[in-house]
Design a protein around this motif. Structure first.
Motif, short mmCIF file in Angstrom:
data_model
loop_
_atom_site.label_atom_id
_atom_site.label_comp_id
_atom_site.label_asym_id
_atom_site.label_seq_id
_atom_site.Cartn_x
_atom_site.Cartn_y
_atom_site.Cartn_z
N GLY A 113 5.10 -91.90 34.51
CA GLY A 113 4.67 -93.20 35.03
C GLY A 113 3.18 -93.43 34.94
N SER A 171 5.47 -89.47 38.70
CA SER A 171 6.86 -89.38 39.15
C SER A 171 7.50 -88.04 38.79
N SER A 172 6.89 -87.31 37.86
CA SER A 172 7.46 -86.02 37.45
C SER A 172 6.49 -84.87 37.55
N THR A 209 5.99 -83.82 43.72
CA THR A 209 6.31 -83.38 42.36
C THR A 209 5.56 -82.07 42.10
#
Length: 277
Positions: free
Chosen positions: A147, A7-8, A35
């Motif tokens: 995540g 997620s990042s 990302t």
């Protein structure tokens, strides 16, 4: 190659050896990444398999580089591998120009365009810098992608010193050539490493360098292959035993491939046996 997206952050495992194909991959990555690409991971310590990292590092300069800790990897060997690849590409262009000169004038147009494009690519690639090894992150670390995480595992494998990336969330192990179902033995053996990887908690499936992902239980194939090669070496018979064919029944390998890999393994192990006398 494998792309893992959190997620990042995202991580890219291994690189294509064909620079033309790799440039296309880079363009697709820039168009599709949701990302930032934070990590470039190489599973092999063979310098000639790492040349694509120069292209990737140029395209994603902020990405951290993760290589196996290996004595053969240094600035000199990395630069030499890159220079050798570019030299081979230049020789290919020269051969194409020689062939072009022998074609009738009406057939030369398309080939002239291809050669011009090839020269433009070579000019771009000649500006590449080999990767700076002093900036690599130590292996056996945990990469947090948001995540999900990747555990980097250093082990003795196909190239001598190898790196695996394990995603516990997916039960997935990315181990490059060391995890190929049919081993191409360049060093002595790595059954012990494969057995340790096989015992990794939560391991469900494996992604090799060649072939499709497979269930972790099938790691028994390369482990058994190398065990039987060692057993055959102790006999006077140099021929591949029929048990190797039976072992890979149902797989997509041809008899010729099995024989070539078996003969290569015998050659490497025989050389080691001679050195140890």
């Amino acid at each position: 190659m494998a792309l893992i997206q959190g997620s990042s952050c995202s991580a890219l495992i291994d690189s294509h050896g064909d620079f033309v194909a790799l440039e296309q991959v880079i363009n697709q990555l820039k168009a599709r990444l949701k990302t930032p690409l934070c990590h470039l991971i190489a599973t092999s310590s063979s310098a000639h398999q790492l040349t694509g990292l120069a292209l990737l590092k140029q395209a994603f300069p902020d990405a951290k580089l993760h290589l196996p800790t290996a004595p053969q990897l240094n600035e000199q060997t990395m630069r030499a591998a890159l220079d050798n690849q570019l030299s081979n590409f230049a020789k290919s262009i020269e051969l194409s120009e020689q062939r072009l000169s022998k074609l009738p004038a009406e057939q030369q147009g398309p080939w002239k365009t291809r050669i011009t494009l090839a020269k433009q690519r070579l000019a771009r690639w000649q500006t590449l810098h080999s990767v700076a090894l002093n900036k690599q992150t130590k292996p056996a670390t945990l990469l947090e992608l948001g995540g999900l995480s990747l555990q980097l595992i250093q082990f003795r494998g196909q190239s001598g010193y190898d790196l695996g990336a394990f995603s516990a969330q997916h039960g997935a192990l990315f181990a490059g050539h060391s995890a190929d179902l049919l081993p191409y033995v360049r060093h002595t053996t790595w059954q012990h490493s494969l057995q340790l990887l096989q015992d990794t908690p939560a391991l469900d499936w494996v992604m090799p360098a060649f072939g499709k992902p497979y269930k972790a239980a099938q790691l028994v194939l390369p482990i058994t292959f190398m065990t039987r090669v060692q057993a055959q070496l102790k006999t006077a018979d140099p021929l591949m035993p029929r048990s190797i064919i039976a072992l890979y029944q149902g797989q997509s390998y041809t008899h010729r491939q099995l024989t070539q890999h078996f003969d290569q393994a015998i050659k490497v192990l025989s050389h080691k046996k001679t050195l140890n006398k």
